[in-house]
Design an enzyme around this catalytic site. Structure first.
Site: not given
Ligand code: AMP
Length: 210
Positions: A13, A88, A122, A156, A167
């Site tokens: 994404k 989300r 990653r 990460r 996740r």
């Molecule tokens: P991502 O980089 O999009 O995979 O996000 C990494 C982490 O950030 C997620 O596992 C959540 O802990 C937090 N996070 C990112 N976007 C959201 C969202 N829209 N709602 C809640 N937590 C988020």
């Protein structure tokens, strides 16, 4: 144009959102990147969200709404935006629906097996570059160093097996209802995410044109 990109973690994404946002000259808004930035700065927001982020749990909606509202109203988002990692859950989707009219929701479809393979590969650099040891086009020359600045590559904090499985679970229980919410509104463009970065970009561009 106001776009949302959804898909399981590790579906590409972020990579696709960057490419498409740049092609369309719209802002790329990644809530995960915004949180990671605050965690690394060790500021107040960073301290509030760190534990959720590291375990692979969702950050509470109130904190997410705050940063999203600010990002979509920012001058950089005037020409439009591509939201990546948001909404989300259904509450976030309903919040977004009240704030703006979304034109399309790009849904990248990838199997769970591919997700785990991609996420464990990653790597990031503090200069903003990102790599993947398991994807040929995103592989750094040296698996430990950044091609651009030579700094040490890092993983990460949530790219460990336990957080990855958490996740994926969050994706199945919380994000899939969001896809269905937008599907009912006729906004979803399903895109097969199993190909190369270029192939997936071409599929997204073509879906947006039709
Ligand atoms: P991502 O980089 O999009 O995979 O996000 C990494 C982490 O950030 C997620 O596992 C959540 O802990 C937090 N996070 C990112 N976007 C959201 C969202 N829209 N709602 C809640 N937590 C988020």
């Amino acid at each position: 144009m106001k776009l949302v990109i959804v898909g399981p973690p590790g579906a590409g994404k972020g990579t696709q959102a960057r490419i498409i946002a740049s092609k369309l000259s719209i802002a790329h808004i990644s809530t995960g990147e915004i949180f990671l930035h605050h965690i690394r700065n060790q500021d107040l927001l960073g301290k509030k969200v760190k534990a959720f982020y590291e375990k692979g749990n969702l950050v509470p909606d109130a904190l997410v709404h705050e940063i999203v509202k600010e990002a979509i109203k920012a001058p950089a988002a005037k020409p439009g935006f591509m939201l990546d990692g948001y909404p989300r859950n259904l509450a976030q989707a309903k919040f977004l629906d009240k704030e703006v009219h979304t034109d399309h929701v790009i849904n990248i479809v990838v199997s769970d097996e591919d997700v785990v393979k991609r996420m464990t590969g990653r790597r990031l650099c503090d200069c903003g570059a990102f790599y993947n040891l398991n994807i040929p086009e995103l592989k750094p020359k040296d698996p430990t160093k950044c091609d651009k600045c030579g700094h040490k590559l890092i993983q990460r904090p949530d790219d460990n097996e336990k957080a990855i499985l958490e996740r994926l679970d969050v994706y199945h229980t919380q994000v899939l209802p969001v896809v269905e919410h937008y599907r009912k509104k006729g906004l979803v463009l399903d895109v097969d995410g199993s190909g190369t970065v270029e192939e997936v970009t071409a599929l997204i561009v073509s879906a947006l044109e039709h």
